[in-house]
Design an enzyme around this catalytic site. Structure first.
Site, PDB file in Angstrom:
ATOM      1  N   ASP A 293       0.653  -1.073  -0.251  1.00  0.00           N
ATOM      2  CA  ASP A 293       0.103   0.062  -0.043  1.00  0.00           C
ATOM      3  C   ASP A 293       0.795   1.301   0.011  1.00  0.00           C
ATOM      4  OD1 ASP A 293      -2.600   1.346   0.542  1.00  0.00           O
ATOM      5  OD2 ASP A 293      -1.506   1.950   2.204  1.00  0.00           O
ATOM      6  N   GLU A 363       0.735  -0.499  -5.022  1.00  0.00           N
ATOM      7  CA  GLU A 363      -0.224   0.535  -5.136  1.00  0.00           C
ATOM      8  C   GLU A 363       0.430   1.934  -5.235  1.00  0.00           C
ATOM      9  OE1 GLU A 363      -2.793   3.654  -3.871  1.00  0.00           O
ATOM     10  OE2 GLU A 363      -1.483   2.824  -2.378  1.00  0.00           O
TER      11      GLU A 363
END
Length: 671
Positions: A293, A363
């Protein structure tokens, strides 16, 4: 043996030969008495119990020797041919697709998927209860949003302990049972890893703020005072300054998200080792991969200079939004990709076990700077992520036209490094649902696009049944971003999964409690109802998922742009050597239209619709010069392919790894 019991032929030889010296061996004697092998073959007959010397002489007859030699050399030739064929097949065979390439990735937001204990919040046991649903969808890869121990200031993305399960979601045993249950069914589990920051309740932060020598540099600290100016003008993703003063340490700490989410300092070797240990902890448990992330935020410039303003004339005191600055010093810094490659290499150690490849997807939403996103693929020499997540199709509703869809697809395909694998995503937990962004009428066609493009599609839970956003009142807001700015709330797309028309849509069938309201349309839009309808959004999604897995052209074949106008986006999927191909004609416009593809000479004059998002058109025959589609309708047309469309170098076609099909042996080979 007495003379009377001897083989007559042998006896005759014995009678005719003269008396020999007693020292003469039987072999010597035979050689002396036999003028030629031909004479021996006519005199000696096989008999039970014959000595090996006689047997050898008998077997040397031409009628036995010649077939034996022919058989021997035939075996040698066949063996060498098989070895050569095997070596050739291995050398020419393309790489087998990995588990993360053959199936869509299904994104589970655990709070909203299934509540097993009646507290109104989804949990790990709830996911386990629904493992059969993934099989029903032909899904093999499941990505689950964070379930680490957390104060939940950012609903799990503020991690207090990376090696513990939050009691809200269950226990470590629940996790281990879930993972074992998934692996038993051949399913793979992808976890969210949030390496950029921790919760301010994390043990590391408490020790760092008190000046513990070991943890002192675990976070990014800078000198400042409680009332004085901040170290620089950096702004957090959620707005306002990225710096917060800590009275215990007497300095400011950096947080690129909420102030309760202090950024880790990855320039510290100790922090790097801590993250290695966390990755190892979950891989040792058996996790199949990670979605890393917010990786673009992992490193910041050490000089702490002000970032340049988008509007140089704007007063500095009015800089409060991330959109006000160019993030030259807080994203994609030198050293970032070295860090990710270290993690990739560490995960590759665990991937050596056959069949247990560990996936790494990153991401990083870099907006128009697509070249920055492509860097996460790595280089020819050094591998990084298997693919960066592709956010560009989230812009679909901004312009309902075939030209816009063509642009978004080509944006990725034209910039992706040669030989790499694409990824597509049309919805997630931070973006309004497809049916609400584009309109429910377009849910089916967007699913068709997602599942027929090359690469790995990612489906956010509920998109396969056409779930829509909910309306959330101010008192119902759970999202921290929504509490600061109601219009920024991400709660509407995180409503409970609609399983049935039972209590709470089957999400919580024990109590009348749900952490967010269930959408009022759940009585008609739910899994059980749509399972019974062959033309439902769910049934069509399932058909497309199976088609993608069973058809080589859709799974690993060429992708070719074939036609685009203001409404229609059409493309081709084919594999060299395969006798059939697929044409997709998708009408993203607002009106019905007729497409003329007569200039495509490779298409036959008459085409049969394999599947339409409007079921009444399934199986219809159309002319390639007149292919009608309604607004929001998509067609999959299967046709016999006698000439490859991609053979013309002037056409825009892409393939990750070129392969050809050999029908005679039903195999793929590198061509």
């Amino acid at each position: 043996m007495e003379l009377g019991t001897m083989n007559p032929a042998f006896q005759q030889v014995e009678e005719e030969k003269p008396i020999a010296d007693k020292t003469t061996t039987p072999v010597e004697l035979d050689v002396k008495l036999i003028d030629s092998p031909a004479e021996e073959y006519t005199q000696i007959k096989p008999y039970a119990g014959m000595p090996k010397e006689v047997l050898l002489l008998h077997s040397s007859q031409a009628c036995y020797r010649v077939p034996r030699e022919i058989l021997f050399w035939l075996i040698v030739v066949c063996t060498l041919s098989l070895v050569g064929l095997t070596v050739s097949m291995v050398a020419l065979s393309p790489h087998c697709l990995s588990w993360w390439q053959v199936s869509p990735v299904y994104h589970v937001y655990p709070r909203s998927f299934k509540d097993s204990n009646g507290d109104g919040v989804g949990d790990l046991k709830g996911i386990q209860e629904k493992l059969g649903y993934f099989e029903y969808l032909n899904i093999k890869s499941v990505w689950v949003s964070p379930f680490y121990r957390s104060p939940m200031r950012d609903l799990g993305y503020d991690v207090e302990d990376f090696q513990a399960i939050d009691p809200l979601f269950g226990t470590m045993k629940d996790f281990e049972d879930l993972l074992a249950g998934m692996h038993k069914l051949g399913l793979k589990l992808i976890m969210d890893l949030i390496p950029n920051h921790t919760s301010d309740k994390h043990r590391w932060f408490n020790l760092s703020r008190t000046g513990d020598p070991h943890y002192k540099d675990y976070y990014v600290w800078a000198d400042c005072t409680a009332t004085g100016p901040k170290p620089n003008n950096w702004v957090s993703v959620f707005g306002n300054s990225s710096w917060t003063y800590d009275a215990v340490r007497g300095q400011c700490y950096l947080h690129q998200f909420l102030k309760e989410q202090p950024d880790l300092n990855f320039r510290s070797p100790r922090v790097r080792q801590e993250m290695f240990d966390i990755i190892s902890f979950w891989l040792d448990k058996g996790v199949d991969g990670f979605r890393m992330d917010a990786v673009r935020h992992l490193l910041e410039s050490t000089h702490l200079r002000d970032e340049p303003q988008v509007d140089p004339d704007k007063p500095p005191e009015l800089i409060t939004s991330k959109w006000d600055l160019h993030h030259d010093f807080t994203t994609t810094q030198v050293g970032l990709h070295d860090l990710l490659r270290e993690w990739r290499a560490h995960m590759d150690v665990y991937s050596r076990e056959p069949g247990r490849y560990r996936l790494m997807m990153t991401e990083s939403n870099d907006g128009p700077e697509v070249e920055k996103t492509m860097m996460y693929y790595g280089t020819r020499l050094v591998k990084e992520s298997d693919f960066p997540i592709n956010f560009y199709l989230l812009d679909l509703p901004h312009n309902n036209s075939g030209l816009w869809v063509n642009h978004l697809v080509n944006l990725w395909m034209a910039n992706m490094p040669t030989g790499h694998w694409p990824n597509w995503l049309v919805g997630n937990h931070n973006t309004p649902r497809v049916a609400s962004r584009a309109g429910s009428h377009y849910s089916r066609i967007i699913n068709m696009l997602l599942l027929t493009l090359p690469g790995t599609p990612t489906t956010y839970y509920g998109e396969e049944i056409g779930m829509e956003n909910i309306n959330v009142t101010e008192s119902q807001i759970q999202d921290p971003a929504g509490k600061n700015n109601r219009s920024a709330s991400r709660d509407p797309q995180r409503s409970p999964m609609q399983w049935s028309d039972d209590l709470n849509a089957g999400f919580n069938d024990k109590t009348n409690v749900t952490w967010l309201p269930v959408h009022p349309n759940y009585s008609n839009v739910n899994v059980e109802v749509q399972k019974q309808n062959d033309s439902s959004v769910l049934s069509q999604y399932r058909f497309l998922s199976k088609l993608r897995q069973t058809e080589l052209a859709l799974q690993r074949g060429w992708f070719c742009f074939i036609y685009t106008d203001g409404s229609v986006f059409a493309y081709l999927r084919e594999l060299d050597g395969l006798d059939h191909a697929f044409l997709m004609v998708l009408n993203f416009g607002r009106e019905s239209t007729v497409s003329d593809l007569s200039v495509v000479v490779e298409l036959p004059e008459r085409l049969r619709v394999l599947m339409s998002t409007n079921p009444v058109n399934d199986g219809k025959m159309v002319s390639k010069s007149r292919i009608p589609t309604e607004a929001g309708e998509g067609l999959i047309i299967e046709f016999s392919a006698h000439v490859s469309f991609n053979a013309n170098p002037l056409r825009l076609c892409y393939i990750s790894e070129k392969a050809c099909y050999l029908s005679a042996f039903d195999i793929l080979y590198t061509c």
